[in-house]
Design a protein around this motif. Structure first.
Motif, PDB file in Angstrom:
ATOM      1  N   GLN A 127      31.513  32.692  28.455  1.00 28.21           N
ATOM      2  CA  GLN A 127      31.746  32.265  27.074  1.00 28.21           C
ATOM      3  C   GLN A 127      32.870  33.073  26.419  1.00 28.21           C
ATOM      4  O   GLN A 127      33.744  32.504  25.740  1.00 28.21           O
ATOM      5  N   LEU A 128      32.864  34.394  26.652  1.00 29.02           N
ATOM      6  CA  LEU A 128      33.900  35.249  26.059  1.00 29.02           C
ATOM      7  C   LEU A 128      35.281  34.923  26.618  1.00 29.02           C
ATOM      8  O   LEU A 128      36.280  34.882  25.874  1.00 29.02           O
ATOM      9  N   ALA A 129      35.366  34.705  27.934  1.00 30.18           N
ATOM     10  CA  ALA A 129      36.658  34.409  28.555  1.00 30.18           C
ATOM     11  C   ALA A 129      37.215  33.073  28.077  1.00 30.18           C
ATOM     12  O   ALA A 129      38.422  32.939  27.809  1.00 30.18           O
ATOM     13  N   SER A 130      36.361  32.056  27.955  1.00 31.34           N
ATOM     14  CA  SER A 130      36.812  30.743  27.478  1.00 31.34           C
ATOM     15  C   SER A 130      37.308  30.824  26.038  1.00 31.34           C
ATOM     16  O   SER A 130      38.302  30.183  25.673  1.00 31.34           O
ATOM     17  N   LYS A 131      36.638  31.645  25.244  1.00 30.35           N
ATOM     18  CA  LYS A 131      37.049  31.798  23.842  1.00 30.35           C
ATOM     19  C   LYS A 131      38.370  32.542  23.718  1.00 30.35           C
ATOM     20  O   LYS A 131      39.214  32.217  22.872  1.00 30.35           O
ATOM     21  N   ARG A 132      38.590  33.539  24.610  1.00 34.46           N
ATOM     22  CA  ARG A 132      39.831  34.338  24.541  1.00 34.46           C
ATOM     23  C   ARG A 132      41.031  33.560  25.081  1.00 34.46           C
ATOM     24  O   ARG A 132      42.149  33.680  24.560  1.00 34.46           O
ATOM     25  N   PHE A 133      40.837  32.766  26.137  1.00 36.41           N
ATOM     26  CA  PHE A 133      41.931  31.991  26.733  1.00 36.41           C
ATOM     27  C   PHE A 133      41.523  30.514  26.791  1.00 36.41           C
ATOM     28  O   PHE A 133      41.206  29.988  27.868  1.00 36.41           O
ATOM     29  N   PRO A 134      41.523  29.852  25.649  1.00 40.61           N
ATOM     30  CA  PRO A 134      41.036  28.456  25.608  1.00 40.61           C
ATOM     31  C   PRO A 134      41.896  27.473  26.390  1.00 40.61           C
ATOM     32  O   PRO A 134      41.419  26.398  26.753  1.00 40.61           O
ATOM     33  N   ASP A 135      43.146  27.813  26.679  1.00 38.14           N
ATOM     34  CA  ASP A 135      44.037  26.885  27.376  1.00 38.14           C
ATOM     35  C   ASP A 135      43.970  27.014  28.888  1.00 38.14           C
ATOM     36  O   ASP A 135      44.629  26.244  29.593  1.00 38.14           O
ATOM     37  N   ASP A 136      43.239  27.988  29.400  1.00 41.52           N
ATOM     38  CA  ASP A 136      43.139  28.186  30.841  1.00 41.52           C
ATOM     39  C   ASP A 136      41.770  27.685  31.305  1.00 41.52           C
ATOM     40  O   ASP A 136      40.747  28.308  31.030  1.00 41.52           O
ATOM     41  N   PRO A 137      41.716  26.571  32.051  1.00 43.66           N
ATOM     42  CA  PRO A 137      40.415  26.014  32.448  1.00 43.66           C
ATOM     43  C   PRO A 137      39.696  26.841  33.515  1.00 43.66           C
ATOM     44  O   PRO A 137      38.487  26.691  33.693  1.00 43.66           O
ATOM     45  N   HIS A 138      40.436  27.706  34.249  1.00 42.69           N
ATOM     46  CA  HIS A 138      39.823  28.464  35.337  1.00 42.69           C
ATOM     47  C   HIS A 138      39.341  29.849  34.923  1.00 42.69           C
ATOM     48  O   HIS A 138      38.627  30.501  35.674  1.00 42.69           O
ATOM     49  N   VAL A 139      39.723  30.318  33.736  1.00 45.94           N
ATOM     50  CA  VAL A 139      39.462  31.716  33.384  1.00 45.94           C
ATOM     51  C   VAL A 139      37.967  32.013  33.294  1.00 45.94           C
ATOM     52  O   VAL A 139      37.523  33.115  33.617  1.00 45.94           O
ATOM     53  N   GLN A 140      37.182  31.032  32.864  1.00 48.42           N
ATOM     54  CA  GLN A 140      35.738  31.287  32.760  1.00 48.42           C
ATOM     55  C   GLN A 140      35.110  31.534  34.127  1.00 48.42           C
ATOM     56  O   GLN A 140      34.101  32.237  34.249  1.00 48.42           O
ATOM     57  N   TYR A 141      35.702  30.960  35.178  1.00 44.32           N
ATOM     58  CA  TYR A 141      35.194  31.166  36.532  1.00 44.32           C
ATOM     59  C   TYR A 141      35.731  32.470  37.139  1.00 44.32           C
ATOM     60  O   TYR A 141      35.001  33.211  37.792  1.00 44.32           O
ATOM     61  N   SER A 142      37.016  32.733  36.921  1.00 37.80           N
ATOM     62  CA  SER A 142      37.591  33.963  37.479  1.00 37.80           C
ATOM     63  C   SER A 142      36.998  35.205  36.831  1.00 37.80           C
ATOM     64  O   SER A 142      36.902  36.269  37.454  1.00 37.80           O
ATOM     65  N   ALA A 143      36.565  35.102  35.562  1.00 38.49           N
ATOM     66  CA  ALA A 143      35.941  36.245  34.886  1.00 38.49           C
ATOM     67  C   ALA A 143      34.667  36.673  35.600  1.00 38.49           C
ATOM     68  O   ALA A 143      34.358  37.864  35.698  1.00 38.49           O
ATOM     69  N   VAL A 144      33.935  35.691  36.119  1.00 37.56           N
ATOM     70  CA  VAL A 144      32.690  35.994  36.822  1.00 37.56           C
ATOM     71  C   VAL A 144      32.957  36.330  38.284  1.00 37.56           C
ATOM     72  O   VAL A 144      32.401  37.286  38.831  1.00 37.56           O
ATOM     73  N   SER A 145      33.821  35.551  38.942  1.00 37.30           N
ATOM     74  CA  SER A 145      34.069  35.770  40.377  1.00 37.30           C
ATOM     75  C   SER A 145      34.710  37.123  40.643  1.00 37.30           C
ATOM     76  O   SER A 145      34.537  37.692  41.721  1.00 37.30           O
ATOM     77  N   SER A 146      35.446  37.657  39.667  1.00 37.45           N
ATOM     78  CA  SER A 146      36.056  38.974  39.879  1.00 37.45           C
ATOM     79  C   SER A 146      34.995  40.049  40.055  1.00 37.45           C
ATOM     80  O   SER A 146      35.216  41.060  40.732  1.00 37.45           O
ATOM     81  N   PHE A 147      33.820  39.849  39.456  1.00 39.52           N
ATOM     82  CA  PHE A 147      32.711  40.782  39.657  1.00 39.52           C
ATOM     83  C   PHE A 147      31.904  40.424  40.896  1.00 39.52           C
ATOM     84  O   PHE A 147      31.632  41.271  41.743  1.00 39.52           O
ATOM     85  N   VAL A 148      31.501  39.170  41.008  1.00 42.37           N
ATOM     86  CA  VAL A 148      30.590  38.770  42.077  1.00 42.37           C
ATOM     87  C   VAL A 148      31.223  38.965  43.444  1.00 42.37           C
ATOM     88  O   VAL A 148      30.609  39.507  44.365  1.00 42.37           O
ATOM     89  N   PHE A 149      32.478  38.529  43.602  1.00 44.41           N
ATOM     90  CA  PHE A 149      33.117  38.593  44.907  1.00 44.41           C
ATOM     91  C   PHE A 149      33.796  39.942  45.151  1.00 44.41           C
ATOM     92  O   PHE A 149      33.561  40.583  46.170  1.00 44.41           O
ATOM     93  N   LEU A 150      34.640  40.387  44.216  1.00 41.77           N
ATOM     94  CA  LEU A 150      35.430  41.598  44.444  1.00 41.77           C
ATOM     95  C   LEU A 150      34.604  42.868  44.351  1.00 41.77           C
ATOM     96  O   LEU A 150      34.779  43.787  45.153  1.00 41.77           O
TER      97      LEU A 150
END
Length: 773
Positions: free
Chosen positions: A453-476
């Motif tokens: 939710q925070l990532a989508s609000k900060r970068f509303p024009d990037d459709p992938h940011v909400q996923y990369s915000a989570v995957s950067s923790f889960v995967f990396l």
């Protein structure tokens, strides 16, 4: 007997990594060239960890970190370097022993320590309780002499011999052995020895020592402890020497003495090389819970403070920015009180305000990323086990070659076959992760939902940011790290060999690439999108699954003599033991039938590190490899059985032998327990946290960084009062000050609380005298 001391609890932890250089000779001719070594860590003589084997090098770099909490008193933290034996036992090269009281001198910095020889006469631990008295005595011929009384009361903490308690006896000076004590490391002797110290012309008996009067004070009382070897040679357990000059006439001197190596362990030896260690040791004295109420309350208010940078928890992270361990106690405290998600959301929002590019989101080592990392390690262990352990076991046991670097290929390797092997492994790991959403712990789900939710609000024009915000923790930061070092997360019992380690490294790098959205195919991109959506919405409870290395387990008889080595395995559904790993189970016990898991008194079977699993049939008695493993087993088994409906309220801390319970002497084997069971944890993992201990650690961190806290206070005052440029800009720029008045107010509260807590410590502390218990 110190005022207030009975209220204190000591907790200690150690973290280390090591390097060896210039290893010297070990047993056997010309072994230096083929030296394959490993390093072990021991509390006194009890091994608790070991590194991987380093192949054929006289200067190996182990580069491994171990963090563990010390569950019992100890005298020495020891590091042993062993040469790996192929057809014979491992050979000791040398050791480094650091006494507990000296650990603080080396804590936090790297040091080179010279390796000392591993001599059986220097491997001692434990202490002896002595009572001594010097009396004037008139002997048969009417002359005056002095009588020396030496009473051996008891010993504590003697070592195990071949994994079992020893049969100790003591000798005093030149007098013969005292009666032997069977199978105990804490023997009660209660033996008294008398020595008459006379002048030369009054020497009449063998119990007299003929010395000049002026030399009487040069005498020493020497007490040796031995293990009775029966048919084998007796084993030296340690000695202590006490000078007679400390005794005064008619004054009883009673004290505890640490056992020392024979001759104080001083001997000339060849240069055995050096070991470089970085040891971090902390020991906190925890006060009664009421003392921490003001600091704990202030910390728990942190998520509600606006702005979040003015909160006590954020200020601690700011002034201890270089200290990674500062975040962990805050995470545990907030986790226990269900305040972690709101705090993490607030500091993540603050970080996102300063993030300019969507592709760099949560990539730094910030307060937010460190809090989330620690949270995942605390609550995600079972999740890792369920998700990764089966596929990691397959990778480690099948041992297929996956090397694709042409420079590192061995003769006869086929790069195309290796590439297929690697792709197959990566696909299995990736599928295991993306299909594991139902096992994700609820707390992690809550945090990831907030990040989306925070990532989508900060970068509303990037459709992938909400996923990369989570995957950067889960995967990396989570799965890739666990794949790289499975033994660190208890996913594998031992270090993988070099070839398997290389395979895990390649898989881990690939998982990191997938998590960072590098060259993803459409199918994999969809998989990650779906997975992130699921874990940020799921509320399914986690499945607990833990598999540990080999233990000792008792059979079904009640006489405790039939201990055999067994492989013990626990899953979310059953506890089983096997003759060998991977073999058919000899016994299977449903987890739902476990009624209690409790530690067992050492006196039950004269063995240390034992615990019991109580269920509807006869109890299962288990001896763990060491104290750390025993604590882990009790914790894990208690976790998986905590919600069982038939859990017991009481238990017997000892065994039923010879027709009676050894603890309460009750004759009926069905007699209810004589001791209350340890309170079981609820289904929420965050309750298994000692908040007083964590708050004490936070107090220690604030105290050690008090100068920085004062600089932050000065910076706030400068902004608030003068509204001008900051003085000492370089220092002040290290702090995050959004609202100077609110931050100043919190800093002043912290300073006041620290002074009050320090006053409590000073009131309750005392100087322990040498010789006290």
């Amino acid at each position: 007997s110190l005022p207030g001391w009975r209220f204190l609890r000591c907790f200690t932890s150690v973290n280390q990594h090591s390097t060896v250089r210039n290893l010297g000779p070990c047993s056997g001719p010309n072994r230096q060239r083929d030296l394959c070594t490993f390093c072990t860590i021991s509390l006194d003589q009890e091994e608790v960890f070991r590194t991987k084997v380093f192949d054929k090098s006289l200067s190996p770099f182990y580069g491994e970190d171990f963090y563990f909490e010390i569950p019992r008193p100890f005298q020495c933290l020891s590091f042993y370097v062993f040469a790996k034996g192929v057809f014979q036992r491992d050979l000791p090269v040398g050791k480094v022993s650091i006494r507990k009281e000296e650990l603080c001198k080396f804590s936090g910095k790297e040091h080179w320590f010279g390796l000392q020889p591993v001599d059986p006469n220097s491997e001692v631990q434990g202490k002896v309780h002595l009572e001594m008295r010097l009396n004037e005595l008139i002997i048969e011929n009417g002359s005056m002499c002095q009588q020396l009384l030496v009473r051996i009361i008891e010993c504590q903490g003697l070592p195990l011999i071949s994994g079992q308690n020893c049969d100790p006896y003591a000798t005093v000076s030149l007098v013969g052995p005292t009666p032997m004590r069977k199978k105990t490391s804490d023997p009660q002797f209660e033996e008294t020895f008398y020595f008459e110290v006379t002048r030369p012309n009054s020497y009449t008996k063998k119990s007299h020592f003929q010395v000049e009067e002026e030399d009487i004070e040069k005498l020493e009382i020497k007490v040796d402890l031995w293990n009775n070897g029966n048919l084998a040679q007796d084993v030296f357990l340690g000695e202590t020497r006490v000078s007679v000059k400390i005794l005064r006439n008619d004054h009883i001197h009673r004290a505890w003495y640490l056992l020392q190596p024979k001759g104080n362990g001083k001997s000339k030896t060849d240069d055995l090389g050096s070991l470089r260690l970085n040891v971090t040791y902390t020991e906190d004295n925890v006060l009664p819970s009421a003392c921490y109420t003001p600091l704990r309350t202030l910390l728990l208010k942190s998520p509600d403070i606006k702005p979040i940078s003015a909160s006590a928890a954020h200020i601690l992270g700011d002034i201890c920015r270089e200290r990674y361990e500062a975040v962990l106690p805050v995470v545990r405290l907030l986790l226990h009180h269900s305040r972690l998600v709101s705090f993490v959301s607030a500091i993540a929002a603050l970080e996102l305000e300063n993030t300019q590019e969507a592709n760099t989101i949560f990539r730094g080592n910030s307060l937010a990323t460190r809090c989330i990392d620690d949270m995942m390690k605390i609550v995600g262990r079972s999740y890792l086990t369920v998700t990764l352990k089966p596929v990691l076991d397959e990778i480690c046991e099948s041992n297929k070659t996956c090397e694709i670097d042409p420079i590192k290929l061995k003769e006869g390797d086929n790069v195309e076959v290796n590439k297929e092997n690697l792709q197959g492994y990566v696909q299995k790991v990736f599928s295991s992760i993306t299909q594991s959403s139902s096992s994700c712990p609820p707390l992690m789900c809550d945090v990831f939902r907030s990040l989306r939710q925070l990532a989508s609000k900060r970068f509303p024009d990037d459709p992938h940011v909400q996923y990369s915000a989570v995957s950067s923790f889960v995967f990396l930061r989570f799965f890739a790290v666990a794949v790289l070092s499975p033994h660190t997360f208890q996913l594998r019992p031992h270090h993988p060999d070099l070839e398997v380690s290389r395979t895990l490294t390649l898989i881990s790098k690939t998982i990191q690439t997938l998590g960072s959205w590098g060259s993803l195919s459409k199918n994999k991109l969809v998989c990650i999108h779906v997975f992130v959506c699921l874990i940020s919405l799921s509320t399914c409870p986690p499945i607990n699954l833990s598999i540990f290395p080999c233990k000792r387990a008792q059979g079904r008889k009640r006489i405790g003599k039939n201990f055999k080595k067994r492989w013990l395995r626990v899953t979310s559904r059953e506890l089983s033991y096997h003759k060998h790993r991977g073999k058919e189970a000899l016994c299977i016990m449903p987890v739902k039938n476990i009624q209690a898991v409790e530690k067992l008194d050492e006196s039950a079977f004269n063995r240390k590190n034992m615990f019991q699993v109580l269920h509807s049939e006869k109890p299962l008695y288990v001896q763990a490899g060491n104290c750390v493993e025993a604590s882990e087993w009790v914790e894990v088994l208690s976790q998986v059985s905590r919600c069982n409906p038939d859990r017991l309220g009481t238990f017997h801390p000892s065994a039923y032998l010879a027709g009676a319970w050894l603890c309460c002497r009750s004759l009926s084997d069905s007699q209810p327990g004589c001791k209350p069971c340890t309170p079981t944890l609820l289904a929420n993992l965050q309750l298994d946290i000692d908040c007083d201990r964590e708050t004490e650690r936070i107090f220690s961190l604030f105290t050690s960084s008090y100068s920085k806290l004062q600089k932050m206070e000065d910076a706030c005052a400068s902004i608030a009062v003068y509204q001008g440029p900051l003085r000492e800009q370089d220092d002040y720029s290290l702090f995050t000050i959004q609202d100077s008045k609110e931050t100043f107010h919190t800093v002043r509260q912290i300073s006041h609380i620290l002074k009050e807590l320090q006053r409590e410590h000073d009131t309750r502390s005392g100087t322990a005298q040498y010789g006290s218990q």
